[in-house]
Design a protein around this motif. Structure first.
Motif, mmCIF file in Angstrom:
data_model
loop_
_atom_site.group_PDB
_atom_site.id
_atom_site.type_symbol
_atom_site.label_atom_id
_atom_site.label_comp_id
_atom_site.label_asym_id
_atom_site.label_seq_id
_atom_site.Cartn_x
_atom_site.Cartn_y
_atom_site.Cartn_z
ATOM 1 N N LEU A 1 0.848 -1.183 0.000
ATOM 2 C CA LEU A 1 0.000 0.000 0.000
ATOM 3 C C LEU A 1 0.893 1.247 0.000
ATOM 4 O O LEU A 1 1.108 1.874 1.040
ATOM 5 N N PRO A 2 1.454 1.616 -1.146
ATOM 6 C CA PRO A 2 2.484 2.657 -1.141
ATOM 7 C C PRO A 2 2.004 4.021 -0.676
ATOM 8 O O PRO A 2 2.746 4.733 0.011
ATOM 9 N N LEU A 3 0.792 4.411 -1.010
ATOM 10 C CA LEU A 3 0.342 5.749 -0.644
ATOM 11 C C LEU A 3 0.268 5.920 0.870
ATOM 12 O O LEU A 3 0.845 6.855 1.433
ATOM 13 N N THR A 4 -0.438 5.028 1.546
ATOM 14 C CA THR A 4 -0.620 5.204 2.984
ATOM 15 C C THR A 4 0.624 4.833 3.775
ATOM 16 O O THR A 4 0.947 5.492 4.770
ATOM 17 N N ASN A 5 1.340 3.807 3.361
ATOM 18 C CA ASN A 5 2.503 3.420 4.155
ATOM 19 C C ASN A 5 3.661 4.398 4.013
ATOM 20 O O ASN A 5 4.450 4.582 4.945
ATOM 21 N N LEU A 6 3.773 5.064 2.878
ATOM 22 C CA LEU A 6 4.747 6.143 2.775
ATOM 23 C C LEU A 6 4.385 7.286 3.714
ATOM 24 O O LEU A 6 5.253 7.967 4.261
ATOM 25 N N LEU A 7 3.092 7.490 3.905
ATOM 26 C CA LEU A 7 2.634 8.591 4.746
ATOM 27 C C LEU A 7 2.683 8.253 6.232
ATOM 28 O O LEU A 7 3.075 9.082 7.064
ATOM 29 N N LEU A 8 2.316 7.027 6.601
ATOM 30 C CA LEU A 8 2.127 6.696 8.011
ATOM 31 C C LEU A 8 3.368 6.132 8.688
ATOM 32 O O LEU A 8 3.526 6.278 9.903
ATOM 33 N N GLN A 9 4.229 5.448 7.938
ATOM 34 C CA GLN A 9 5.383 4.817 8.573
ATOM 35 C C GLN A 9 6.539 5.813 8.725
ATOM 36 O O GLN A 9 6.743 6.671 7.858
ATOM 37 N N ASP A 10 7.288 5.663 9.815
ATOM 38 C CA ASP A 10 8.402 6.571 10.132
ATOM 39 C C ASP A 10 7.920 8.016 10.165
ATOM 40 O O ASP A 10 8.619 8.939 9.719
#
Length: 399
Positions: free
Chosen positions: A276-285
């Motif tokens: 899930l590139p959109l949300t995981n780029l936003l939410l992780q780290d």
């Protein structure tokens, strides 16, 4: 209404074509598509077919897939934004928004999402539905009532792992999912904050008993000690699962020294991985006032190398988890191509957003003015061709 028996001049992606497919100027030869009752057949274009739809070199893909969405949460960002970055803050904001989740509110938002997805060429949409107790929520019923002639909808019961701590509760949830009819799956949110190996066993055993496929939110964190995927891989070695298992997120694999061994074991079973590139780029780290150091994505290339089925999903759209989103798989693909450093967008990576069996139903998306060099950024106009019937206009779909 015209019903075409086929189409000529289709530019198909290389991943669909056999190695022996003829080339012209280092490009695959255009294809003629034949629509049959038992599915689509294609061959290199030779000659004209008077009653076939001329595509004139248009890019053609099987109907698209949205394999991971949240129709119960969607379009709530303006009224319930997250107060802090990160996954857990978004969960808190979403719990607060539930006071608005009436039947009318859920239907309006989910229906709008479905319309956007269909306009984008989606033929299969799988949505997770939050369960806040062992009883099926209102959203489970409301979303189950949604229908569209161009899109099949699947529902996943997304319950915290703690709800499966009791074998009886696990059976109760699985029973409700099973009697919901086709397209219903058992799911679970599995995270270090709620880790319970016994509960995970109960979830898998209940799914096996009711012959339910599984779709898990698992290890959505950058924690090398996350246990979900590691435990699942070991469990399946001793207890093979007769259905299909989907693992969504699995971000922790990027931090774990034994990640490749975990993937090796999962490759022996019917497992699909969803990034899930959109949300995981936003939410992780996500740390206030600091640029993220890590991408927060699962090991896509390593999974592909082991023959593990892989898809890209949008996840959350315009809610506390992600304020952006469009239900257009092309947006998801573009994000994934850059963040995961994937190969050619159309000829290789497009496979990650296509419905695997769409051609069996003569269901495809046509991009009439696009070229492989700039797709999916320019010339995003498209229309649907299903069972020889054309749907949609050749107008710019930017929203």
């Amino acid at each position: 209404m015209n019903i075409y028996p086929g189409a000529t001049g289709a530019r198909l992606p290389r991943w669909l074509l056999p190695d022996s497919w003829p080339q012209q100027d280092n490009q695959p030869q255009l294809a003629t598509l034949h629509f049959h009752a038992d599915g689509l057949q294609f061959a290199p274009s030779e000659g004209a077919y008077a009653d076939y739809l001329p595509l004139n070199g248009a890019l053609v893909l099987p109907a698209l897939i949205e394999p991971h969405a949240h129709l119960d949460k969607t379009f709530t960002f303006e009224r319930s934004p997250a107060r802090q970055p990160g996954l857990l803050a978004a969960i808190t904001a979403m719990h607060q928004d539930r006071v608005h989740w009436s039947r009318a509110d859920l239907h309006q938002r989910a229906h709008q999402a479905l319309q956007w997805a269909v306009e984008s060429g989606v033929g299969l949409l799988r949505t997770h539905v939050d369960w806040f107790s062992a009883q099926a929520p209102l959203a489970w019923q409301v979303i189950g009532e949604l229908q569209h002639p161009l899109c099949r909808i699947e529902r996943v019961a997304l319950a915290p792992l703690s709800f499966f701590a009791s074998a009886d509760d696990a059976q109760h949830i699985a029973t409700q999912v099973a009697i919901s009819g086709p397209g219903a799956l058992l799911g679970g949110f599995i995270h270090s904050s709620n880790w319970d190996a016994q509960a995970f066993s109960h979830l898998l055993q209940a799914a096996e008993q009711w012959q339910l496929d599984i779709d898990l939110h698992i290890d959505e964190e950058l924690n090398a000690d996350a246990q979900g995927m590691r435990w699942l891989a070991n469990y399946l070695q001793q207890h093979p699962f007769s259905g299909h298992i989907t693992c969504s997120h699995s971000c922790a694999l990027s931090q774990q020294e034994d990640a490749l061994q975990i993937l090796d074991r999962l490759a022996l079973h019917r497992v699909t991985l969803i990034a899930l590139p959109l949300t995981n780029l936003l939410l992780q780290d996500a740390v206030p006032y600091r640029t993220p150091r890590q991408r927060g994505l699962t090991l896509v290339k390593e999974a592909q190398a082991r023959g593990i089925s892989l898809l890209l999903g949008a996840d959350n759209v315009q809610d506390a988890f992600c304020p952006l989103g469009s239900y257009d798989p092309l947006d998801t693909l573009f994000s994934g191509v850059l963040s995961l450093q994937l190969g050619a967008a159309f000829d290789e990576a497009s496979q990650l957003i296509c419905q695997p069996d769409a051609f069996r139903h003569n269901d495809m998306v046509i991009f009439p003015h696009a070229d492989t060099a700039s797709w999916p950024l320019r010339r995003r106009q498209r229309y649907r061709l299903k069972q020889g019937v054309r749907y949609g206009e050749e107008t710019d779909d930017a929203r």
